[in-house]
Design a protein around this motif. Sequence first.
Motif, short mmCIF file in Angstrom:
data_model
loop_
_atom_site.label_atom_id
_atom_site.label_comp_id
_atom_site.label_asym_id
_atom_site.label_seq_id
_atom_site.Cartn_x
_atom_site.Cartn_y
_atom_site.Cartn_z
N ALA A 25 0.78 -1.29 -0.03
CA ALA A 25 0.09 -0.08 0.05
C ALA A 25 0.64 1.33 0.03
O ALA A 25 0.40 2.39 -0.63
N TRP A 26 2.02 1.24 0.65
CA TRP A 26 2.95 2.16 0.68
C TRP A 26 3.30 2.70 -0.42
O TRP A 26 3.76 3.79 -1.19
N HIS A 27 3.72 1.48 -1.40
CA HIS A 27 4.32 1.78 -2.61
C HIS A 27 3.00 2.26 -3.65
O HIS A 27 3.26 3.03 -4.48
N GLN A 28 1.88 1.59 -3.63
CA GLN A 28 0.98 1.86 -4.42
C GLN A 28 0.37 3.40 -4.31
O GLN A 28 -0.22 4.14 -5.16
N ALA A 29 0.67 4.05 -2.97
CA ALA A 29 0.13 5.28 -2.63
C ALA A 29 0.84 6.57 -3.51
O ALA A 29 0.42 7.55 -3.57
N ALA A 30 1.91 6.13 -4.37
CA ALA A 30 2.61 7.03 -4.89
C ALA A 30 2.85 6.73 -6.53
O ALA A 30 3.81 6.83 -7.19
N LEU A 31 1.85 5.98 -6.91
CA LEU A 31 1.86 5.50 -8.46
C LEU A 31 0.99 6.25 -9.15
O LEU A 31 -0.08 6.94 -8.94
N LYS A 32 1.49 6.33 -10.45
CA LYS A 32 0.44 6.98 -11.67
C LYS A 32 0.16 8.52 -11.27
O LYS A 32 1.12 9.26 -10.86
N LYS A 33 -1.22 8.58 -11.28
CA LYS A 33 -1.62 10.16 -10.80
C LYS A 33 -1.32 10.49 -9.55
O LYS A 33 -1.42 11.84 -9.25
N TYR A 34 -0.90 9.40 -8.58
CA TYR A 34 -0.52 9.90 -7.27
C TYR A 34 1.06 10.18 -7.00
O TYR A 34 1.28 10.42 -5.85
N ARG A 35 1.67 10.12 -7.95
CA ARG A 35 3.19 9.99 -8.07
C ARG A 35 3.71 11.41 -7.28
O ARG A 35 4.70 11.32 -6.60
N TYR A 36 3.07 12.28 -7.42
CA TYR A 36 3.46 13.72 -6.69
C TYR A 36 3.43 13.54 -5.25
O TYR A 36 4.24 14.52 -4.81
N LYS A 37 3.03 12.47 -4.65
CA LYS A 37 3.02 12.36 -3.43
C LYS A 37 4.36 12.01 -2.76
O LYS A 37 4.71 12.44 -1.69
N CYS A 38 5.20 11.28 -3.52
CA CYS A 38 6.68 11.11 -3.09
C CYS A 38 7.47 12.50 -3.15
O CYS A 38 8.16 12.68 -2.22
N TYR A 39 7.00 13.54 -4.02
CA TYR A 39 7.53 14.88 -3.96
C TYR A 39 7.14 15.59 -2.66
O TYR A 39 7.94 16.39 -2.13
N GLU A 40 6.05 15.48 -2.35
CA GLU A 40 5.46 16.05 -1.29
C GLU A 40 6.00 15.63 0.09
O GLU A 40 6.33 16.31 1.18
N ASP A 41 6.27 14.26 -0.05
CA ASP A 41 6.88 13.60 1.15
C ASP A 41 8.22 14.17 1.19
O ASP A 41 8.61 14.50 2.49
N MET A 42 9.02 14.35 0.28
CA MET A 42 10.32 15.00 0.32
C MET A 42 10.44 16.31 0.67
O MET A 42 11.26 16.66 1.55
N GLU A 43 9.47 17.12 0.45
CA GLU A 43 9.42 18.33 0.47
C GLU A 43 9.12 18.67 2.17
O GLU A 43 9.89 19.33 2.87
N ALA A 44 8.23 17.68 2.36
CA ALA A 44 7.92 17.64 3.89
C ALA A 44 9.16 17.21 5.07
O ALA A 44 9.14 18.15 5.97
N VAL A 45 10.06 16.36 4.43
CA VAL A 45 11.18 16.13 5.24
C VAL A 45 12.29 17.33 5.07
O VAL A 45 12.67 17.53 6.26
N ALA A 46 12.39 17.90 3.98
CA ALA A 46 13.31 19.06 3.75
C ALA A 46 12.80 20.11 4.57
O ALA A 46 13.45 20.61 5.50
N GLN A 47 11.44 20.29 4.59
CA GLN A 47 11.03 21.38 5.48
C GLN A 47 11.16 21.14 6.97
O GLN A 47 11.64 22.07 7.76
#
Length: 641
Positions: free
Chosen positions: A603-625
């Motif tokens: 489910a963790w993998h599938q949460a950032a697939l296809k139209k939801y791929r942007y989720k991994c970038y939001e995660d990255m920005e959250a960590v950076a922030q």
Amino acid sequence: MMLRSSLLLVAVLRSKSFSYFSTTSRRTATTAVVPLISALGGKKVLGISSSSCPSSPSVMKMSSEKEVDVSLSSDPHKFLEDVLSKESLDWVKERNDECISKFGDPTVSEDYKRILDILDSKDKIPGIAQIGDGAYYNFWQDENHVQGIWRKTTLESYSSGTPEWKTILDLDALNPPTTDTAATWVWHGSTLLDEGPGTKCDRALIGLSPGGSDADITREFDLITEKFVDAEDGGFVMSKAAKTSISYRSRDEVLIGTDFEGDGSTMTDSGYARVIKSWKRGTPLSEAKVVFEAEQSDIAGGQWAYHDRDGICHEFQLRSVTFYTSKYWYRSLSLEQLSGTTADEETTPFQPVPIPDDAEISTFGKEAKIALRSDWTPPNSDVSYPSGSLLTTSMGKVMANDWSDVTALFQPTPTKSLQSTTTTKDYVILSVLEDVRTTLVLWKYEEGKYSLQPSLSNAVNIGEGLDFSNVNRDSAKDNRVFLWRDGYLMPDTMELVDDVGQLSDLSSSTTPLKSKPSMFQSDGLCVEQNFVSSKDGTKIPYFIIRPKDMEFNGQNPTLVDAYGGFEISMLPAYAAASGAAWLEKGYVKVYANIRGGGEYGPAWHQAALKKYRYKCYEDMEAVAQDLIDRKITSPEKMACI
């Protein structure tokens, strides 16, 4: 002063992959360089992201709202598909020259020299595995054996400080390839002949790749005479390199899928074997008989047979329809059928395996193990199993579509996921991640039933990890395992567990065998784990390696590492290279476990697939922030890879 990061484009296009910069990491991933436009004060942070970013639309929108045409028809770099062409290699050289001209040649730097020394160190732990009741084998490379040697020793000798090795096969001594531009052979592994209980393993199929491409040749090897078996002597020899799957079905038969015609007609659109044939010893490959065909649009097709515990024999056929979906067919065979009847002559029919298309199946004796990638309620059952579960019941009941006697060996929770499974003669060892920290679950199979064993003590510390590997190439041989430990600041160690059933304590039930010395100065460093909420509220874990006395002033150079693709988990591993070139300078290294990976299961993998791929970038920005909010670093002092 703004922290700069430079990238050197290296000529590794033929593999299109890279390994994480750790001497112990086994994780590989295809990557693409993209700009990560961050909301961190309007700054741009250079990053490397997984190539599983959305690629199906013909137009991709960047944060600037500028539309970029990425259709294949307009791809100016399509010529790079021919990775060994002069045009491709010239292009790589030009890019390297541009990068070196701007940033300097990294090969003359002290950091480069030290990292190279680490990667070439003879202090690496040679992994071994026993074949049959005999010797323990290892494949080894160093400056004297550039392409590598296959060698063997005894466990007693291996356990000593100075093992005595006997070289079985020296790749550097082989005649070079005669096709393409390759000048050397690259080891693609060995496949053993297994004729069932009480038999001796005396043959192996050796895969050799010209130059390291996906294509390889196959030569049969006699483990007794320690020589190749030539075709004129009845050996299985495939001298033309191609993407190939091959395995023994019996002593005198192999199942093989390859580019039989040389025109790609027996391969899938993805370039892997589509047609599987039965090839009999002493006959030319052209006389092999077709036993299975996948669809042209599939990823690959396959067929394989093997001996399992208690004399049980299994044979499967497989269509890998997509990267994560498959269709299986199965038949159960006796020892006599498998050894006495070839695949094309066997009359027992294959039957479809009635499991979800995204599930995976394996066996443990007569029992089936089914790993779920989506929620599933079996037919005529009132029990639902969540994605990430591992189920077991008899193979006979699976084929009868009878799910009345299912045991759940593992079911996930919001914080727990199944990372890996190791089997021995009588046990199933589950490596479970709980918030990216490894815990162990042990099941014993006895008298037709699984029983859960007492929990193991001595939890793994933050920033550390452990793995298991079988002592014998045949996992059903005994209950011995090798236990491997390491961590961001902890060099690798290898220990022997004589009986996994007696593994009640991770510190007192093992025998130390090997350990790697420290490769960098880690005194004064510490590892922490933090969690931060992403834009949609999902908690994202990340590890920080930093000086204990670091000042929280926002001025610490920080390198943030993440992947987020292919359900691959970024787990703690000894950070030798980054430790020597980065951490020793007093800098900070961060590992972000963003969505798209496997840290919390499918489910963790599938949460950032296809139209939801942007989720991994939001995660990255959250960590950076979060790193900025904690005053660890600032946009000017941060780089992401």
